[in-house]
Design a protein around this motif. Structure first.
Motif, PDB file in Angstrom:
ATOM      1  N   GLN A 134      40.865 -60.142  31.192  1.00 17.52           N
ATOM      2  CA  GLN A 134      39.411 -60.263  31.094  1.00 17.52           C
ATOM      3  C   GLN A 134      38.971 -60.893  29.770  1.00 17.52           C
ATOM      4  OE1 GLN A 134      37.202 -56.684  32.199  1.00 17.52           O
ATOM      5  NE2 GLN A 134      39.013 -55.890  33.242  1.00 17.52           N
ATOM      6  N   PHE A 135      39.836 -60.857  28.766  1.00 14.82           N
ATOM      7  CA  PHE A 135      39.503 -61.395  27.449  1.00 14.82           C
ATOM      8  C   PHE A 135      40.165 -62.755  27.203  1.00 14.82           C
ATOM      9  CE2 PHE A 135      38.988 -56.851  27.280  1.00 14.82           C
ATOM     10  CZ  PHE A 135      37.824 -56.673  26.552  1.00 14.82           C
ATOM     11  N   VAL A 136      40.765 -63.305  28.238  1.00 14.74           N
ATOM     12  CA  VAL A 136      41.393 -64.623  28.128  1.00 14.74           C
ATOM     13  C   VAL A 136      40.425 -65.678  28.635  1.00 14.74           C
ATOM     14  CG1 VAL A 136      43.262 -66.081  28.985  1.00 14.74           C
ATOM     15  CG2 VAL A 136      43.725 -63.715  28.342  1.00 14.74           C
ATOM     16  N   SER A 137      40.293 -66.760  27.894  1.00 17.40           N
ATOM     17  CA  SER A 137      39.389 -67.844  28.272  1.00 17.40           C
ATOM     18  C   SER A 137      40.184 -69.103  28.574  1.00 17.40           C
ATOM     19  CB  SER A 137      38.391 -68.119  27.136  1.00 17.40           C
ATOM     20  OG  SER A 137      37.604 -69.254  27.434  1.00 17.40           O
ATOM     21  N   LEU A 138      39.912 -69.688  29.731  1.00 21.18           N
ATOM     22  CA  LEU A 138      40.586 -70.940  30.096  1.00 21.18           C
ATOM     23  C   LEU A 138      40.060 -72.118  29.293  1.00 21.18           C
ATOM     24  CD1 LEU A 138      40.718 -70.530  33.994  1.00 21.18           C
ATOM     25  CD2 LEU A 138      42.535 -70.088  32.327  1.00 21.18           C
ATOM     26  N   ASP A 139      38.859 -71.957  28.701  1.00 17.68           N
ATOM     27  CA  ASP A 139      38.253 -73.036  27.916  1.00 17.68           C
ATOM     28  C   ASP A 139      38.635 -72.980  26.446  1.00 17.68           C
ATOM     29  OD1 ASP A 139      36.908 -73.898  30.227  1.00 17.68           O
ATOM     30  OD2 ASP A 139      35.255 -72.510  29.863  1.00 17.68           O
TER      31      ASP A 139
END
Length: 208
Positions: A134-139
């Motif tokens: 949930q705290f990982v961003s693909l951007d």
């Protein structure tokens, strides 16, 4: 990574670390049974287990447990057996006739058992599947595996601070109580009860 995401993760990790669970109960049991050093070593072992889960998550290995539920059941069974083994060992220690003269459980053994306790806990695997992503961003400019490693490192730091405090506190209390004749025997029995309770809880938990 965005500072807001990092701070939110640290806050969530602190709350999760403060909630009593199998890891904390294991540290508490070892602190009670062997003193502050044993409690701290157990905390370090748990953190090593967290590191193993972090690396596994970064490599994508946790997805295997999501795709193959039977693998998670195998981990659960292994965890139950291991906790029962710890309960029996603690009961055997409590049955020794000369408690003060009994050899102390080695710190290396405590550390190794702590690592195995954490690694064999299916709830930790599910935690990495459901919570950390949930705290990982693909951007984000960092690749996803690097973000997972960074978040796991933060979780490790927060967790070891909380767990070490529990280990020192329970160990200090144990040192105070053990001055009274026969108390160590009851402390070992309390540790056995904790391990047995954790085994029962793990055996009856719904992992879905």
């Amino acid at each position: 990574m965005d500072l807001g995401i990092v701070l939110a993760f640290i806050g969530a990790a602190a709350v999760i670390s403060l909630v009593p669970g199998p890891d904390m109960m294991y540290i508490l049991a070892n602190g009670i049974s062997t003193g502050p050093r044993g409690g701290v070593v157990a905390a370090v072992g748990m953190s090593t287990g967290v590191l193993v889960h972090t690396v596994a998550a970064a490599l994508g290995l946790t997805a295997v447990f999501q795709a193959v539920p039977a693998a998670l059941e195998v981990v659960r069974i292994a965890g139950v057996v291991f906790l029962l083994y710890l309960a029996v060992q603690s009961l055997r220690s409590s049955a020794l006739p000369d408690v003060r003269g009994a050899p102390a459980r080695s710190l290396g053994r405590i550390y190794g058992m702590a690592v195995l306790t954490n690694v064999s806990n299916p709830k930790v695997i599910l935690f990495y599947l459901a919570f950390v992503p949930q705290f990982v961003s693909l951007d984000a400019p960092w690749p996803v595996p690097v973000q997972l490693l960074a978040l796991g490192g933060l979780l490790l730091v927060v967790g070891i601070c909380v767990d070490a405090a529990v280990g020192v506190s329970s160990g200090w209390l144990s040192n105070v109580l053990v001055r009274h004749r026969g108390v160590q025997r009851w402390l070992d029995r309390a540790a056995a009860l904790l391990f047995g309770g954790l085994a029962l809880r793990l055996a009856t938990e719904d992992l879905r």
